[in-house]
Every structure is written in structure tokens, then in C-alpha cells.
Scaffold this active site. Structure first.
Site, PDB file in Angstrom:
ATOM      1  N   CYS A  65       0.849  -1.180   0.000  1.00  0.00           N
ATOM      2  CA  CYS A  65       0.000   0.000   0.000  1.00  0.00           C
ATOM      3  C   CYS A  65       0.889   1.236   0.000  1.00  0.00           C
ATOM      4  O   CYS A  65       1.781   1.376   0.835  1.00  0.00           O
ATOM      5  CB  CYS A  65      -0.908  -0.007   1.233  1.00  0.00           C
ATOM      6  SG  CYS A  65      -1.869   1.520   1.427  1.00  0.00           S
ATOM      7  N   CYS A  68       0.261   3.287   3.625  1.00  0.00           N
ATOM      8  CA  CYS A  68       0.711   2.795   4.937  1.00  0.00           C
ATOM      9  C   CYS A  68       1.780   1.709   4.885  1.00  0.00           C
ATOM     10  O   CYS A  68       2.315   1.320   5.920  1.00  0.00           O
ATOM     11  CB  CYS A  68      -0.469   2.300   5.766  1.00  0.00           C
ATOM     12  SG  CYS A  68      -1.119   0.695   5.237  1.00  0.00           S
ATOM     13  N   CYS A 114      -7.187  -1.025   1.336  1.00  0.00           N
ATOM     14  CA  CYS A 114      -6.186  -1.509   2.283  1.00  0.00           C
ATOM     15  C   CYS A 114      -6.870  -1.714   3.633  1.00  0.00           C
ATOM     16  O   CYS A 114      -7.580  -0.833   4.115  1.00  0.00           O
ATOM     17  CB  CYS A 114      -5.056  -0.495   2.410  1.00  0.00           C
ATOM     18  SG  CYS A 114      -3.856  -0.911   3.698  1.00  0.00           S
ATOM     19  N   CYS A 117      -5.178   1.044   6.424  1.00  0.00           N
ATOM     20  CA  CYS A 117      -5.417   2.494   6.349  1.00  0.00           C
ATOM     21  C   CYS A 117      -6.702   2.857   5.604  1.00  0.00           C
ATOM     22  O   CYS A 117      -7.062   4.029   5.543  1.00  0.00           O
ATOM     23  CB  CYS A 117      -4.219   3.204   5.739  1.00  0.00           C
ATOM     24  SG  CYS A 117      -3.979   2.906   3.978  1.00  0.00           S
ATOM     25  N   CYS A 137      -7.789  -5.693  -9.920  1.00  0.00           N
ATOM     26  CA  CYS A 137      -7.387  -4.644 -10.853  1.00  0.00           C
ATOM     27  C   CYS A 137      -7.021  -3.421 -10.007  1.00  0.00           C
ATOM     28  O   CYS A 137      -7.898  -2.757  -9.458  1.00  0.00           O
ATOM     29  CB  CYS A 137      -8.563  -4.368 -11.787  1.00  0.00           C
ATOM     30  SG  CYS A 137      -8.194  -3.278 -13.147  1.00  0.00           S
TER      31      CYS A 137
END
Length: 163
Positions: A65, A68, A114, A117, A137
């Protein structure tokens, strides 16, 4: 992939800390994002197809991510979908990706976020290759690639390890 209605875990099966950032940590993380990263991660935007910097990434490693640093996808699950965005068959750990029903733009899709976060990553579709049949995707701008053997980004200073 964890359904948003599921109880929030503080540690994933893979051993990563899933505790959401505090308000101060979130402000610091968001301040480090570029305008385009903010548009996609925070405002649920989408980058244009075939222009993402990670579309052609083929090295061994992990995609984390961008906000984070949580590891989301391994390079071995990446495949060429022809859609113009990096595509993956499965996350590093089902607990790392949230699934949210998305009815925007007159469509019904499953948005991926995510799990730590809550940043927008992309969408998952049921038209991927075996073994899962899923196609995650994901926007390149929502990810940070870490080559195998390198240290994972740790902006929350949680000591989560290497790729």
C-alpha cells in the site's frame, strides 16, 4: 479478502499489524502523498489505463500500500490482463484487503481497500485466471513495489520486515 462487515483484526494471519493509523499518523501519511496519489487513494479515483508505472513491473517482490506500507500483493500472483492496470489473482493475505460493494457510475462492483489504512486500491472482478478466478485490478499509484530481499516500507514504524 475481508468483508467490511467482518470484525476488525489487529494482526493478520501473515503476522502484520492491521491496527488503523491514529489521527496524527494518518495526517502524516496523507501529507506525504502526491496530488495524484491523494486523488486515487483518498478520493477513490482511478488512474488512466496503460499509464501506471507498475504495469510492466516483472521483478520478484511485493506490492505494498502506497499510503501505509502494508504488503498487499506478491509479484508471483501478478498477470497480464490486457486491461491497462496491474492485475493480481490474490492478495498476500486475505486479511490485508477489504471488499466493499461499490454501486457508483451505475455499476455493481467490489472495491478493494487496504485493511490497515482504508485507502482505495482498485476493484476485484470474477474474471481472472486459475487458481482463484479473481482479477484484482489495482491502480499503480496506489502501490509501492519492493524488490525481493529489500526492506518493506514502514511509515508507521511497526517493524513489519522484508519482501
Amino acid at each position: 479478502m475481508t468483508d467490511l462487515a467482518s470484525p476488525t483484526k489487529t494482526r493478520s494471519a501473515a503476522g502484520y499489524d492491521l491496527t488503523p493509523p491514529s489521527d496524527d499518523e494518518r495526517a502524516r501519511l496523507e501529507a506525504a502523498l502526491s496530488p495524484e496519489e491523494k486523488r486515487v487513494l483518498l478520493a477513490h479515483g482511478t488512474e488512466a489505463p496503460f499509464c501506471g508505472t507498475l504495469l510492466g513491473e516483472k521483478r520478484a517482490g511485493v506490492f505494498c500500500c502506497r499510503e501505509c506500507g502494508l504488503p498487499l500483493f506478491r509479484s508471483r500472483t501478478k498477470f497480464e490482463s490486457g486491461t491497462g492496470w496491474p492485475s493480481f489473482t490474490e492478495p498476500v493475505d486475505e486479511d490485508h484487503v477489504l471488499a466493499i460493494r461499490d454501486t457508483s457510475y451505475g455499476m455493481v462492483r467490489i472495491e478493494t481497500r487496504c485493511a490497515r489504512c482504508d485507502s482505495h486500491q482498485g476493484h476485484v472482478f470474477p474474471d481472472g485466471p486459475p487458481p482463484t478466478g479473481d482479477r484484482y485490478c489495482i491502480n499503480s499509484v496506489a502501490l509501492e513495489f519492493v524488490a525481493e530481499g529489500e526492506s518493506l516500507p514502514d511509515p508507521l514504524q511497526r517493524g513489519d520486515g522484508t519482501a
